[in-house]
Design a protein around this motif. Structure first.
Motif, PDB file in Angstrom:
ATOM      1  N   LEU A  88      17.963 -30.318  78.144  1.00  0.00           N
ATOM      2  CA  LEU A  88      18.648 -31.417  77.450  1.00  0.00           C
ATOM      3  C   LEU A  88      17.946 -31.788  76.154  1.00  0.00           C
ATOM      4  O   LEU A  88      16.740 -31.652  76.023  1.00  0.00           O
ATOM      5  CB  LEU A  88      18.714 -32.649  78.354  1.00  0.00           C
ATOM      6  CG  LEU A  88      19.556 -32.516  79.611  1.00  0.00           C
ATOM      7  CD1 LEU A  88      19.589 -33.836  80.350  1.00  0.00           C
ATOM      8  CD2 LEU A  88      20.960 -32.069  79.285  1.00  0.00           C
ATOM      9  N   ASN A  89      18.731 -32.271  75.216  1.00  0.00           N
ATOM     10  CA  ASN A  89      18.208 -32.672  73.918  1.00  0.00           C
ATOM     11  C   ASN A  89      18.979 -33.859  73.387  1.00  0.00           C
ATOM     12  O   ASN A  89      20.044 -34.182  73.890  1.00  0.00           O
ATOM     13  CB  ASN A  89      18.349 -31.518  72.934  1.00  0.00           C
ATOM     14  CG  ASN A  89      17.018 -30.837  72.725  1.00  0.00           C
ATOM     15  OD1 ASN A  89      15.992 -31.508  72.606  1.00  0.00           O
ATOM     16  ND2 ASN A  89      17.024 -29.523  72.709  1.00  0.00           N
ATOM     17  N   GLY A  90      18.456 -34.479  72.327  1.00  0.00           N
ATOM     18  CA  GLY A  90      19.194 -35.537  71.646  1.00  0.00           C
ATOM     19  C   GLY A  90      19.558 -36.675  72.579  1.00  0.00           C
ATOM     20  O   GLY A  90      18.783 -37.046  73.461  1.00  0.00           O
ATOM     21  N   ILE A  91      20.771 -37.228  72.373  1.00  0.00           N
ATOM     22  CA  ILE A  91      21.159 -38.395  73.164  1.00  0.00           C
ATOM     23  C   ILE A  91      21.233 -38.076  74.653  1.00  0.00           C
ATOM     24  O   ILE A  91      21.007 -38.941  75.478  1.00  0.00           O
ATOM     25  CB  ILE A  91      22.526 -38.980  72.740  1.00  0.00           C
ATOM     26  CG1 ILE A  91      23.552 -37.895  72.501  1.00  0.00           C
ATOM     27  CG2 ILE A  91      22.395 -39.872  71.558  1.00  0.00           C
ATOM     28  CD1 ILE A  91      24.937 -38.462  72.314  1.00  0.00           C
ATOM     29  N   TYR A  92      21.549 -36.822  74.977  1.00  0.00           N
ATOM     30  CA  TYR A  92      21.656 -36.482  76.396  1.00  0.00           C
ATOM     31  C   TYR A  92      20.304 -36.617  77.075  1.00  0.00           C
ATOM     32  O   TYR A  92      20.207 -37.117  78.200  1.00  0.00           O
ATOM     33  CB  TYR A  92      22.226 -35.080  76.552  1.00  0.00           C
ATOM     34  CG  TYR A  92      23.539 -34.920  75.830  1.00  0.00           C
ATOM     35  CD1 TYR A  92      24.477 -35.960  75.863  1.00  0.00           C
ATOM     36  CD2 TYR A  92      23.844 -33.797  75.091  1.00  0.00           C
ATOM     37  CE1 TYR A  92      25.670 -35.860  75.184  1.00  0.00           C
ATOM     38  CE2 TYR A  92      25.042 -33.691  74.412  1.00  0.00           C
ATOM     39  CZ  TYR A  92      25.953 -34.725  74.458  1.00  0.00           C
ATOM     40  OH  TYR A  92      27.136 -34.635  73.783  1.00  0.00           O
ATOM     41  N   LEU A  93      19.267 -36.202  76.368  1.00  0.00           N
ATOM     42  CA  LEU A  93      17.921 -36.355  76.911  1.00  0.00           C
ATOM     43  C   LEU A  93      17.584 -37.842  77.030  1.00  0.00           C
ATOM     44  O   LEU A  93      17.013 -38.282  78.027  1.00  0.00           O
ATOM     45  CB  LEU A  93      16.915 -35.643  76.009  1.00  0.00           C
ATOM     46  CG  LEU A  93      15.455 -35.737  76.436  1.00  0.00           C
ATOM     47  CD1 LEU A  93      15.251 -35.126  77.807  1.00  0.00           C
ATOM     48  CD2 LEU A  93      14.554 -35.069  75.417  1.00  0.00           C
ATOM     49  N   ALA A  94      17.966 -38.620  76.026  1.00  0.00           N
ATOM     50  CA  ALA A  94      17.685 -40.058  76.059  1.00  0.00           C
ATOM     51  C   ALA A  94      18.356 -40.697  77.274  1.00  0.00           C
ATOM     52  O   ALA A  94      17.726 -41.420  78.047  1.00  0.00           O
ATOM     53  CB  ALA A  94      18.176 -40.720  74.774  1.00  0.00           C
ATOM     54  N   ILE A  95      19.644 -40.378  77.462  1.00  0.00           N
ATOM     55  CA  ILE A  95      20.388 -40.974  78.568  1.00  0.00           C
ATOM     56  C   ILE A  95      19.788 -40.545  79.897  1.00  0.00           C
ATOM     57  O   ILE A  95      19.536 -41.371  80.784  1.00  0.00           O
ATOM     58  CB  ILE A  95      21.875 -40.574  78.477  1.00  0.00           C
ATOM     59  CG1 ILE A  95      22.515 -41.257  77.266  1.00  0.00           C
ATOM     60  CG2 ILE A  95      22.606 -40.938  79.757  1.00  0.00           C
ATOM     61  CD1 ILE A  95      23.917 -40.810  76.979  1.00  0.00           C
ATOM     62  N   ALA A  96      19.534 -39.260  80.030  1.00  0.00           N
ATOM     63  CA  ALA A  96      19.001 -38.757  81.294  1.00  0.00           C
ATOM     64  C   ALA A  96      17.644 -39.386  81.595  1.00  0.00           C
ATOM     65  O   ALA A  96      17.361 -39.759  82.740  1.00  0.00           O
ATOM     66  CB  ALA A  96      18.884 -37.238  81.240  1.00  0.00           C
ATOM     67  N   SER A  97      16.813 -39.545  80.563  1.00  0.00           N
ATOM     68  CA  SER A  97      15.481 -40.072  80.837  1.00  0.00           C
ATOM     69  C   SER A  97      15.522 -41.576  81.128  1.00  0.00           C
ATOM     70  O   SER A  97      14.745 -42.067  81.942  1.00  0.00           O
ATOM     71  CB  SER A  97      14.521 -39.735  79.692  1.00  0.00           C
ATOM     72  OG  SER A  97      15.030 -40.186  78.467  1.00  0.00           O
ATOM     73  N   ILE A  98      16.434 -42.293  80.484  1.00  0.00           N
ATOM     74  CA  ILE A  98      16.585 -43.712  80.817  1.00  0.00           C
ATOM     75  C   ILE A  98      17.068 -43.835  82.267  1.00  0.00           C
ATOM     76  O   ILE A  98      16.605 -44.678  83.034  1.00  0.00           O
ATOM     77  CB  ILE A  98      17.571 -44.406  79.860  1.00  0.00           C
ATOM     78  CG1 ILE A  98      16.968 -44.507  78.465  1.00  0.00           C
ATOM     79  CG2 ILE A  98      17.932 -45.806  80.367  1.00  0.00           C
ATOM     80  CD1 ILE A  98      17.909 -45.040  77.416  1.00  0.00           C
ATOM     81  N   ALA A  99      18.006 -42.952  82.620  1.00  0.00           N
ATOM     82  CA  ALA A  99      18.501 -42.961  83.996  1.00  0.00           C
ATOM     83  C   ALA A  99      17.363 -42.711  84.982  1.00  0.00           C
ATOM     84  O   ALA A  99      17.297 -43.333  86.046  1.00  0.00           O
ATOM     85  CB  ALA A  99      19.593 -41.906  84.164  1.00  0.00           C
ATOM     86  N   PHE A 100      16.449 -41.829  84.615  1.00  0.00           N
ATOM     87  CA  PHE A 100      15.288 -41.581  85.477  1.00  0.00           C
ATOM     88  C   PHE A 100      14.490 -42.866  85.667  1.00  0.00           C
ATOM     89  O   PHE A 100      14.112 -43.235  86.778  1.00  0.00           O
ATOM     90  CB  PHE A 100      14.401 -40.485  84.878  1.00  0.00           C
ATOM     91  CG  PHE A 100      12.991 -40.510  85.393  1.00  0.00           C
ATOM     92  CD1 PHE A 100      12.689 -39.961  86.632  1.00  0.00           C
ATOM     93  CD2 PHE A 100      11.975 -41.110  84.663  1.00  0.00           C
ATOM     94  CE1 PHE A 100      11.388 -40.010  87.125  1.00  0.00           C
ATOM     95  CE2 PHE A 100      10.687 -41.173  85.142  1.00  0.00           C
ATOM     96  CZ  PHE A 100      10.393 -40.616  86.380  1.00  0.00           C
ATOM     97  N   ALA A 101      14.243 -43.570  84.558  1.00  0.00           N
ATOM     98  CA  ALA A 101      13.452 -44.799  84.632  1.00  0.00           C
ATOM     99  C   ALA A 101      14.111 -45.814  85.559  1.00  0.00           C
ATOM    100  O   ALA A 101      13.453 -46.475  86.364  1.00  0.00           O
ATOM    101  CB  ALA A 101      13.268 -45.391  83.232  1.00  0.00           C
ATOM    102  N   GLU A 102      15.442 -45.904  85.452  1.00  0.00           N
ATOM    103  CA  GLU A 102      16.154 -46.848  86.321  1.00  0.00           C
ATOM    104  C   GLU A 102      16.068 -46.405  87.775  1.00  0.00           C
ATOM    105  O   GLU A 102      15.978 -47.238  88.684  1.00  0.00           O
ATOM    106  CB  GLU A 102      17.610 -46.955  85.881  1.00  0.00           C
ATOM    107  CG  GLU A 102      17.798 -47.759  84.610  1.00  0.00           C
ATOM    108  CD  GLU A 102      17.415 -49.229  84.795  1.00  0.00           C
ATOM    109  OE1 GLU A 102      17.742 -49.818  85.847  1.00  0.00           O
ATOM    110  OE2 GLU A 102      16.769 -49.784  83.890  1.00  0.00           O
ATOM    111  N   THR A 103      16.111 -45.097  88.004  1.00  0.00           N
ATOM    112  CA  THR A 103      15.994 -44.593  89.371  1.00  0.00           C
ATOM    113  C   THR A 103      14.667 -45.019  89.985  1.00  0.00           C
ATOM    114  O   THR A 103      14.606 -45.420  91.145  1.00  0.00           O
ATOM    115  CB  THR A 103      16.107 -43.059  89.387  1.00  0.00           C
ATOM    116  OG1 THR A 103      17.216 -42.688  88.602  1.00  0.00           O
ATOM    117  CG2 THR A 103      16.274 -42.549  90.798  1.00  0.00           C
TER     118      THR A 103
END
Lengths: 548, 249, 296
Positions: A88-103
Motif C-alpha cells: 500500500l501507498n499514499g492515502i491507502y497506506l494512511a487509511i490502513a495504518s490509521i485503521a491499525f491504530a484504532e484496532t
C-alpha cells in the motif's frame, strides 16, 4: 533534584506532556520525512504504553526493563505491520495504518489484562523529569545524527524520488521497513515514558484526537526537520498558555494554523525560516559569483576499436504495456571500452530499453547478464543492479534540487569504497571541472551543469556499465561537445557506455557502435556510418521517400 | 488559400523551462482549411509549442489569436469549447473508460448539445475508423497504440474543431496504422470542411498531406514555406546532421 | 432462527447508515484520490442542520432533508475551496490534502461544539412519525425501512450517474488525469466542486437519519463514525461506490451479530479484526478499482 519543572508552577505537567509528545511526534516525523504517508503511531504508542505498564505491574521489574520491553514490543509490531502493508501507498497506506491504530485501541478496550475502559492504575511513577529529559534529548540527538549520516541522505533521496534513490543502490523496501521499526521504537518509548510519568494508562488517551494533535505538532514545526517536533510542541502547548483569555478557542486556533501552514508554508515554521535564510544567501552569491570557466577536459584519441569483454548483455527482451509491445525481441551487448549509441524515432522504445537494463521494469521474457551476474532475478530491483556495477542518468534530470552538488554526488558513492564519500565526491567534482559548484544548491544551477552533475553522480558509483539517457538534451553545441568528450574519457577507462540521444549528428561522430530501434524492434546494429546510411533507418526516421 | 485571414495565429511565442528556452520567438499561422506540417527532430519544441497554444505551458512572451481574438490566457477547457482541439503526443486517452465513453465524453464536454447530435458525431467516428466498432465497449487502455490513436483523433473530431492540433499522430504506430491515419488526413477536407490543422511530426510523412510546412529546430522556426519548396537537404540538416557532420569532419 | 433474522435486519439498518457515510467519502476519493477527513465534520454539521430545522423551526425530518442536503453540500464545497483546491497541483498532494483537511475537521468540530454549547442535543420523536412494522417474526420501524431504502437508492443513483451520464464520465476522466480531462473541454475545477457538493449532501442525508435513529447529536458525531467508515472503505475497496454499500452492510451485520451473540463491547473488536484480515490478505478490498487500467 528529579523535579526539574516544579518551579514552573501549574505548567509543570504541560511541560512534561509536551516533552513526551514531542518524542512521539518524532515517530511521525521519521516516516513522513521519508515521504511515507503512514500513521500507525498512536497504536504503536499504546502498545509500548501497555506492555511496559503490564511488565511493571505484573513483574515489578525496574523501570529500565519495562521501558525496554515496551519499546521492543512496539518496534516488532511496527516491522510486522510494514510487512503486512508493504503493497500500500499514499492515502491507502494512511487509511490502513490509521485503521491499525484504532484496532489497537479497541483491542485494549476488550482484553482483560489491559483493564478495559478503566485502564491500568498504580503504575510506578518512575519516569522523573531527569529521565524524561535524558531520553528526549537522546532521541533528538540520535535522529539529528542519523539525518546527517548516509542513512539520512538515503531517506531524503527516497522522499524526493524513490526511483532515483533505488538507482543509487538504496533498497527502498528495506529502508521503509526499517523506518517503520524506528517509528515504532520512538512511539513505544514515548508510550512507556508516558505511563510511567502519569502513573496510569487508559484507552481513551490513544484516540484519533491524539493523532490530530501530533500531526499538528509535526506539520506546524516542519515535517522534514528533526527540531520541527520540538518547535511544533512549543507552539501547540505554548499557544493555550499565551491565549489564556481565549482558552475555549485554542483547539480551533490549532486547526486553523494547520490549514494556513499547509497552504502558505508547507515546510512548517522551520521551513519558512530556512527559505528566508537561503533566499538571502542566494542573492548574495548571485551578486558576487560568476561561474569560473570550465576547464576543457583533454580529448583522448579514439582507440582503434578493439572492443573488450562484454559487461552487459541482454537477449530477446520482450516488454509489453497493456496491448502495446514497447520492446520486441531486443538483444543488446555492451562491451567495455565502447560507446554504444541507441537511436530511434520518438516512442520507439529507447527509454524503455534503458529502464529494462537498469531494472525498473520486469520484462515479460528474455535473458541477460551483467558482468558475472544473471540478470532476470534482479529485474524490478534497481538497487541490486546498481550495486552490481551499473549506473545511469535519466531523461528528465533526477537530482535532489534542494541539496548541494556535493551532497548529490555523495549519494552516488557506494558504501565500502575505502575512501570517504565526501572525499571521493570532491575529487570527482574536481576531475570534471565542477569543484566550484560543490556547495551550490542544484536547483540554482543552469540546466547544462545539472546534466553534468548527474553524470558525475553516476560515475561516483565507479560503474562498469553506464547508461546515459539524453545526456545533452537542452544544451548548446559547445556544451554537447564537452559532454561527449567526457563520455569518451569514461569509455577509455574501460567502462561500457550506452547513450540514448536525439542528436544523430553527434552520435554519428562519437559512438563506436549504433543500434536503431523502431516500434520496439531493433532494425540496425553496427558501425555508425553504415547504420545511418541504411535505407531502413532513413525510412524509420524521416518516413517514406528516398533521401540518400 | 494564403490570402485568407488566419484562423489561428501564434505571435512571437517564447516558452522557457527554468533557464533555457524551449521555444524562442515563434510566429506561425494557419488559415481555414489549411494543413500546416510542423516538422522537426525530437526535442525541437513541437510538443511544447502545441501545449503552449492550449495554455498548458506558461508562455514567457507572445500571443495566441483565434479568429483575431487574443486567447493567450484562456483556460484549456474553454479553448476546447472555443474550437481549438488538441490530440496530444502519446494520445492520452482516458484508459479506464470504454471507447464509446471516451467519444461520448469528448462530444458532450466540448459542446452541450442534444443527445441526438452526440450520437451522430460518435457514429461518424465509427464510420471513419471502422476498426473501432467492435472495440466500442472495451476499456480504451487495453487497445493497441494505433487503435488508441484512432480514438484520440475521433475524440477530437466529435468536439467539432475549428483548429485541430495533432501531435505526432504516427508516433509508435505500425505502418498499416500510420497509413489509416494518413489516409484520413488526406481526405479530411472533403469530410470535415474548413478545419485548420497543425500537424506536428518528426517524420516527413506529414508533408504528403500538408499545404505548407514549417521546420522547427532548437526551438526556432528554421524554414517556412509551401511543402513542395522544402528540399531534402534542409530536412537532412535539421535531422541527421549530415551537413553539420561533413563540416565537422 | 428468528433471533438471527432479527439481528441480520438490525445489522442491515446499521450498515446502511455506515454505507451512506462511507459513500460520500468514497466519491471524493474516487474523483481526487485524496482522504478528505473533514467529511466527518460535514456529517456532524448535517446532523446539526437537521436538528435546527426540526427542533427549532418545527419542520418534519422529510421536509428538512432536502434543505439539509443542500446546506451540507455547500459546506463541503466551501471546504473544497478553502482546504483542498490549492493543494491539488502539489507533488505531495495526498499527504498535504489529508493534513489540510484534518485542520478543517478540527475547526469545524470545534465550531459545532461551540454552537451546541458543548452539550448533546436530540431530534424530537415527532419529527418523523415512525411506526413499528412486523414482517413475520421481524420487527422494524418505518424509519429504519426509510433509512435502508434511502441508502440503496442513493448508492444505486450514484453508481448509475458515474457509469452512465456525461457528468459521471467527466468525474471518471478527472479522476484518471486532470490534464487529459481538460484537453477534452472538461471544466476540471467545476467537476471537483460538484463532487464535493454531492458528497456533502450525502453526508447530510446520512447524518439526518443517523441523528434521528440513534437520537443523539454532539460535536463528535461524525468523528465517532469515521473509523467505521474507514473500515467499510477498506472492506469494500477504495473508491468503489457499490463496494462502500457492501462494505458498510457487512460491517453493520457483523458488528450486530457480535453484539447479539457475544457482547456489545466485542462488536467493535470483531469489526477491527475483520479489518486487519482484509488489510493483510486483500488490501485492495472486495471491489477492485483501477488495478490494471493505469496509464500506459
Amino acid at each position: 533534584m528529579t523535579e526539574l519543572f516544579s518551579n514552573f508552577g501549574a505548567y509543570d505537567f504541560v511541560i512534561r506532556d509536551g516533552m513526551v509528545l514531542a518524542l512521539m511526534a518524532l515517530s511521525i516525523y521519521v516516516v513522513l520525512s521519508a515521504g511515507i504517508f503512514a500513521l500507525p503511531q498512536v497504536g504503536l504508542m499504546a502498545i509500548g504504553a501497555y506492555v511496559s505498564a503490564i511488565v511493571s505491574l505484573e513483574t515489578g521489574a525496574p523501570f529500565f526493563v519495562s521501558f525496554v520491553a515496551g519499546v521492543l514490543a512496539s518496534g516488532v509490531v511496527a516491522v510486522a505491520l510494514a510487512t503486512v502493508l508493504r503493497r500500500l501507498n499514499g492515502i491507502y497506506l494512511a487509511i490502513a495504518s490509521i485503521a491499525f491504530a484504532e484496532t489497537v485501541r479497541v483491542a485494549v478496550l476488550n482484553i482483560p489484562i489491559t483493564g478495559g475502559a478503566q485502564g491500568l492504575v498504580g503504575i510506578p511513577r518512575s519516569a522523573n523529569d531527569v529521565v524524561i529529559c535524558v531520553l528526549v534529548a537522546a532521541a533528538f540527538l540520535g535522529l539529528w545524527l542519523l539525518k546527517r549520516s548516509r542513512f539520512g541522505l538515503a531517506i531524503r533521496a527516497m522522499r524526493q524520488d524513490p526511483v532515483m534513490a533505488s538507482h543509487q543502490g538504496i533498497d527502498v523496501v528495506r529502508y521503509r521497513t526499517m523506518l517503520f521499526g524506528l517509528s515504532g521504537v520512538l512511539a513505544g518509548a514515548s508510550g512507556a515514558l508516558y505511563v510511567h510519568m502519569s502513573g496510569f494508562a487508559e484507552p481513551s488517551q490513544f484516540s484519533f484526537d491524539l493523532l490530530t494533535q501530533l500531526l499538528a505538532i509535526v506539520v506546524i514545526g516542519g515535517s522534514t526537520f528533526v527540531a520541527g517536533s520540538l518547535v511544533g510542541a512549543v507552539v501547540v502547548f505554548g499557544l493555550p498558555i499565551a491565549l489564556t483569555g481565549l482558552a475555549e478557542y485554542e483547539v480551533m486556533v490549532n486547526g486553523a494554523l494547520i490549514v494556513l501552514i499547509v497552504a502558505f508554508a508547507p515546510g512548517g515554521i522551520l521551513g519558512l525560516l530556512e527559505s528566508v535564510r537561503t533566499r538571502r544567501r542566494a542573492t548574495v552569491s548571485a551578486a558576487t559569483g560568476e561561474h569560473p570557466q570550465v576547464p576543457k577536459p583533454v580529448t583522448l584519441p579514439r582507440p582503434d576499436a578493439s572492443p573488450g569483454q562484454v559487461n552487459l548483455e541482454v537477449s530477446e527482451i520482450v516488454m509489453a504495456f497493456g496491448g502495446v509491445r514497447a520492446l520486441d525481441q531486443v538483444s543488446v551487448q555492451a562491451r567495455s571500452g565502447e560507446v554504444l549509441g541507441v537511436i530511434g524515432p520518438n516512442g520507439s522504445g529507447k527509454t524503455t530499453l534503458l529502464n529494462v537494463l537498469s531494472g525498473v521494469y520486469r520484462p515479460a521474457s528474455g535473458a541477460g547478464r551483467l558482468l558475472a551476474r544473471d540478470l532476470p532475478p534482479l529485474w524490478g530491483r534497481p538497487h541490486r543492479i546498481a550495486r552490481e556495477g551499473l549506473a545511469r542518468t535519466f531523461q528528465h534530470i533526477r537530482l535532489m534540487d534542494t541539496e548541494t552538488v556535493l551532497t548529490n554526488v555523495r549519494l552516488g558513492v557506494p558504501v565500502g569504497t575505502g575512501e570517504s564519500a565526501q572525499d571521493r565526491a570532491r575529487r570527482l567534482l574536481e576531475e570534471h571541472g565542477l569543484a566550484w559548484a560543490g556547495h551550490v544548491q542544484v536547483g540554482n544551477l543552469p540546466y547544462g551543469v545539472r546534466r553534468r552533475v548527474e553524470i558525475v553522480r553516476a560515475l561516483a558509483r565507479g560503474p562498469r556499465v553506464l547508461l546515459l539517457d539524453e545526456p545533452t538534451a537542452g544544451m548548446n553545441p559547445t556544451e554537447r561537445e564537452e559532454v561527449f568528450d567526457t563520455i569518451a574519457t569514461i569509455r577509455d577507462r574501460g567502462v561500457a557506455v550506452i547513450v540514448v540521444e536525439h542528436d544523430v549528428a553527434m552520435m554519428r561522430s562519437f559512438c563506436d557502435r549504433l543500434i536503431v530501434l523502431d516500434f520496439g524492434k531493433m532494425i540496425a546494429d553496427g558501425d555508425p556510418d553504415t547504420v545511418l546510411d541504411s535505407k531502413e533507418v532513413v525510412r524509420a526516421y524521416i518516413g517514406s521517400g528516398s533521401l540518400a | 488559400m494564403h490570402t485568407s485571414d488566419p484562423v489561428l495565429s501564434l505571435e512571437n511565442l517564447t516558452v522557457a523551462y527554468g533557464h533555457a528556452n524551449a521555444i524562442t520567438d515563434v510566429s506561425l499561422r494557419v488559415a481555414p482549411g489549411e494543413t500546416l506540417a510542423l516538422i522537426g527532430p525530437n526535442g525541437a519544441g513541437k510538443t511544447t509549442l502545441l501545449r503552449s497554444v492550449m495554455n498548458q505551458e506558461r508562455k514567457s512572451s507572445g500571443r495566441i489569436r483565434l479568429c483575431g481574438r487574443d486567447v493567450s490566457t484562456v483556460r484549456t477547457a474553454r479553448l476546447v469549447r472555443a474550437g481549438i482541439v488538441h490530440v496530444p503526443e502519446g494520445r492520452h486517452i482516458v484508459a479506464p473508460l470504454t471507447v464509446q465513453e471516451n467519444l461520448q465524453l469528448a462530444a458532450a464536454a466540448a459542446h452541450r448539445c442534444p443527445r441526438r447530435e452526440i450520437r451522430e458525431s460518435v457514429a461518424m467516428v465509427y464510420e471513419l475508423f471502422s476498426p473501432l466498432v467492435r472495440l466500442r465497449n472495451k476499456p480504451a487502455g487495453l487497445l493497441s497504440g494505433g487503435e488508441q490513436q484512432m480514438v484520440a483523433i475521433g475524440r477530437a473530431l466529435v468536439a467539432r474543431p475549428i483548429v485541430l492540433l495533432l501531435d505526432e499522430p504516427s508516433m509508435g504506430l505500425a505502418p498499416v496504422m500510420v497509413e489509416t491515419i494518413y489516409t484520413f488526413l488526406a481526405q479530411q477536407r472533403e469530410l470535415l470542411g474548413g478545419v485548420a490543422i497543425i500537424l506536428a511530426e518528426q517524420s516527413r510523412i506529414a508533408l504528403d498531406v500538408a499545404d505548407r510546412a514549417a521546420v522547427l529546430s532548437g526551438g526556432r522556426v528554421v524554414f517556412e514555406g509551401s511543402s513542395s519548396e522544402l528540399d531534402d537537404s534542409t530536412i537532412a540538416a535539421a535531422y541527421l546532421g549530415k551537413a553539420q557532420a561533413s563540416v565537422a569532419d | 432462527m428468528d433471533f438471527l433474522l432479527q439481528q441480520t435486519v438490525n445489522g442491515i439498518v446499521l450498515g446502511s447508515a455506515y454505507a451512506l457515510y462511507a459513500a460520500g467519502f468514497g466519491l471524493v476519493m474516487a474523483n481526487l484520490r485524496i482522504f478528505h477527513v473533514a467529511h466527518a465534520a460535514i456529517f456532524t454539521w448535517g446532523a446539526v442542520f437537521a436538528w435546527i430545522l426540526t427542533d427549532q423551526f418545527g419542520w418534519s425530518l422529510l421536509a428538512a432533508l432536502p434543505v439539509v442536503a443542500v446546506l451540507a453540500g455547500l459546506l463541503d464545497v466551501l471546504a473544497y475551496l478553502l482546504l483542498i483546491r490549492h493543494i491539488l497541483g502539489r507533488r505531495d498532494h495526498e499527504m498535504a490534502a489529508f493534513i489540510s483537511s484534518m485542520g478543517g475537521l478540527i475547526v469545524l468540530v470545534e465550531l459545532a461544539d461551540h454552537f451546541l454549547g458543548g452539550s448533546v442535543v436530540r431530534i424530537g420523536a415527532d419529527a418523523f412519525d415512525s411506526v413499528p412494522v412486523a414482517i413475520g417474526p421481524i420487527r422494524v420501524s418505518t424509519l429504519h425501512v426509510a433509512m435502508v431504502g434511502l441508502a440503496f437508492v442513493i448508492v444505486a443513483v450514484t453508481t448509475w450517474v458515474l457509469a452512465r451520464t456525461q457528468w459521471g464520465r467527466e468525474i471518471r476522466a478527472v479522476a484518471f488525469d486532470r490534464e487529459t480531462a481538460s484537453i477534452l473541454g472538461v471544466d476540471v475545477d467545476r467537476v471537483s466542486a460538484g463532487v464535493f457538493f454531492v458528497s456533502g449532501a450525502m453526508a447530510g442525508v446520512a447524518a439526518s437519519f443517523v441523528a434521528m435513529a440513534f437520537n443523539i447529536i454532539d460535536a463528535d458525531l461524525g468523528s465517532s463514525y469515521l473509523v467505521i467508515a474507514l473500515a467499510a472503505m477498506v472492506v469494500g475497496g477504495f473508491g468503489s461506490i457499490p463496494g462502500m454499500l457492501v462494505g458498510g452492510l457487512l460491517i453493520g451485520v457483523v458488528s450486530t451479530y457480535a453484539t447479539g451473540y457475544v457482547s456489545s463491547s466485542a462488536s467493535e473488536l470483531v469489526v477491527f479484526v475483520l479489518l486487519l484480515i482484509f488489510l493483510a490478505l486483500r488490501p485492495e478490498g472486495l471491489f477492485r478499482v483501477r488495478a490494471e487500467l493505469t496509464r500506459v
